[in-house]
Design a protein around this motif. Structure first.
Motif, PDB file in Angstrom:
ATOM      1  N   GLU A   1      -3.616  -0.865   1.793  1.00 57.50           N
ATOM      2  CA  GLU A   1      -3.683  -0.659   3.245  1.00 57.50           C
ATOM      3  C   GLU A   1      -2.351  -1.039   3.889  1.00 57.50           C
ATOM      4  OE1 GLU A   1      -7.056  -2.620   4.929  1.00 57.50           O
ATOM      5  OE2 GLU A   1      -8.481  -1.654   3.565  1.00 57.50           O
TER       6      GLU A   1
ATOM      7  N   THR B   1      -0.756  -4.427   4.024  1.00 67.09           N
ATOM      8  CA  THR B   1      -1.494  -5.418   4.812  1.00 67.09           C
ATOM      9  C   THR B   1      -2.701  -5.952   4.056  1.00 67.09           C
ATOM     10  OG1 THR B   1      -2.767  -3.655   5.878  1.00 67.09           O
ATOM     11  CG2 THR B   1      -0.749  -4.398   6.989  1.00 67.09           C
ATOM     12  N   ARG B   2      -3.248  -5.139   3.154  1.00 60.09           N
ATOM     13  CA  ARG B   2      -4.317  -5.603   2.262  1.00 60.09           C
ATOM     14  C   ARG B   2      -4.218  -4.841   0.957  1.00 60.09           C
ATOM     15  NH1 ARG B   2      -9.325  -5.291  -0.103  1.00 60.09           N
ATOM     16  NH2 ARG B   2      -9.568  -3.062   0.261  1.00 60.09           N
TER      17      ARG B   2
END
Length: 285
Positions: free
Chosen positions: A47, A84-85
């Motif tokens: 992500e 971000t993830r």
């Protein structure tokens, strides 16, 4: 310029998706062997650009193409630090488990799948995590291997080359064995080769009807058919698209994700839809 930057960083890599169609006439592919192939390359999961949900949407679009065969060309691991993830390879393989086609789904590995596995880098050998998870999801991974498939009673070969940039160091070393892979052909049925990096193409013999590659992302930034930066020793020669040299054919997918920098401009994420034989429509249809 601000709007162009916003598009290149925020819209094209994360939201656009096109179907890139090819229907090449191949000298070493029988006209009456009709075969459709969907090709997924370089998703680089993570992500915000390639979430599990977006990957599931790509899988659904691929299934809706109703291909005879689905091929995964490697680089499932994220190729940049703007994540971000993280999305695990288990999640990625789980999404790919839903791919459906009569002849099945087959995969190869890319350089980032090797580079992302620190244990494999230390031991200088696989299997890497990506292979383990894909095979656990029921997707065979071909590393210097070949499988003989049959469509409408007609056989053909599918070959997968080990990655050419697998082991980091000076110099970077590959685990590819083109000669050994070709030696696994036991008859004269037509053959398709999957090779993550297109740089192997000058060594591919005419015995191979078609080579399929990813890795370059089309340069990620492309203006009027030219990419300023291409991760290939051959520059723009094998950056993107259908290339014919001396009667041999190569198709390089622009892929889905990004590496180094999360930017795309002029080469949106794509699924390749390939038609061979008498079922072939006009390319680009």
């Amino acid at each position: 310029m601000t709007s162009l930057g916003a598009y290149a960083f925020g819209i094209e890599p994360a939201y656009r998706l096109r179907i890139q169609r090819y229907a090449p006439v191949l000298p070493r592919w029988p006209e009456d062997l009709a075969l459709t192939i969907a090709v997924i390359a370089d998703p680089h999961v993570g992500e915000p650009y390639m979430s599990v949900r977006r990957l599931e949407e790509i899988v659904a679009v691929t299934n809706n193409l109703r291909p005879d065969l689905i091929l995964l060309l490697g680089d499932y691991a994220a190729g940049h630090h703007f994540v971000t993830r993280p999305v695990s390879m288990r999640e990625c393989a789980g999404a790919f488990r839903a791919l459906k086609s009569p002849l099945g789904t087959f995969a190869i590995l890319g350089n980032h799948d090797w580079w992302d596995d620190r244990s494999a880098q230390r031991s200088r050998r696989g299997p890497v995590i990506a292979r383990t998870e894909l095979e656990a999801a029921g997707i065979p991974v071909l590393e210097n291997d070949a499988v003989r498939l049959v469509k409408d009673g007609r056989p053909f070969w599918l070959l997968g080359l080990g990655d050419q940039l697998a082991l980091l160091g000076k110099p970077i070393r590959g685990v590819d064995d083109l000669r050994g892979t070709l030696a696994k052909l036991t008859d004269d049925a037509p053959a398709i080769l999957m090779a993550h990096e297109p740089d192997i193409f000058p060594l591919v013999p005419r015995r191979i009807a078609l080579t399929l590659s990813g890795h370059t992302h089309g340069g990620q930034v492309r203006f009027f058919g030219y990419s300023p930066l291409v991760p290939s020793s051959y520059g723009n020669r094998y950056a993107y698209g259908h290339i014919e040299e001396h009667g041999r054919h190569l198709i390089v997918s622009g892929g889905l994700g990004t590496s180094i920098m999360p930017v795309r401009f002029g080469v949106p994420p794509e699924i390749v839809h390939l038609s061979l034989g008498t079922a072939s429509p006009a390319a680009g249809a």
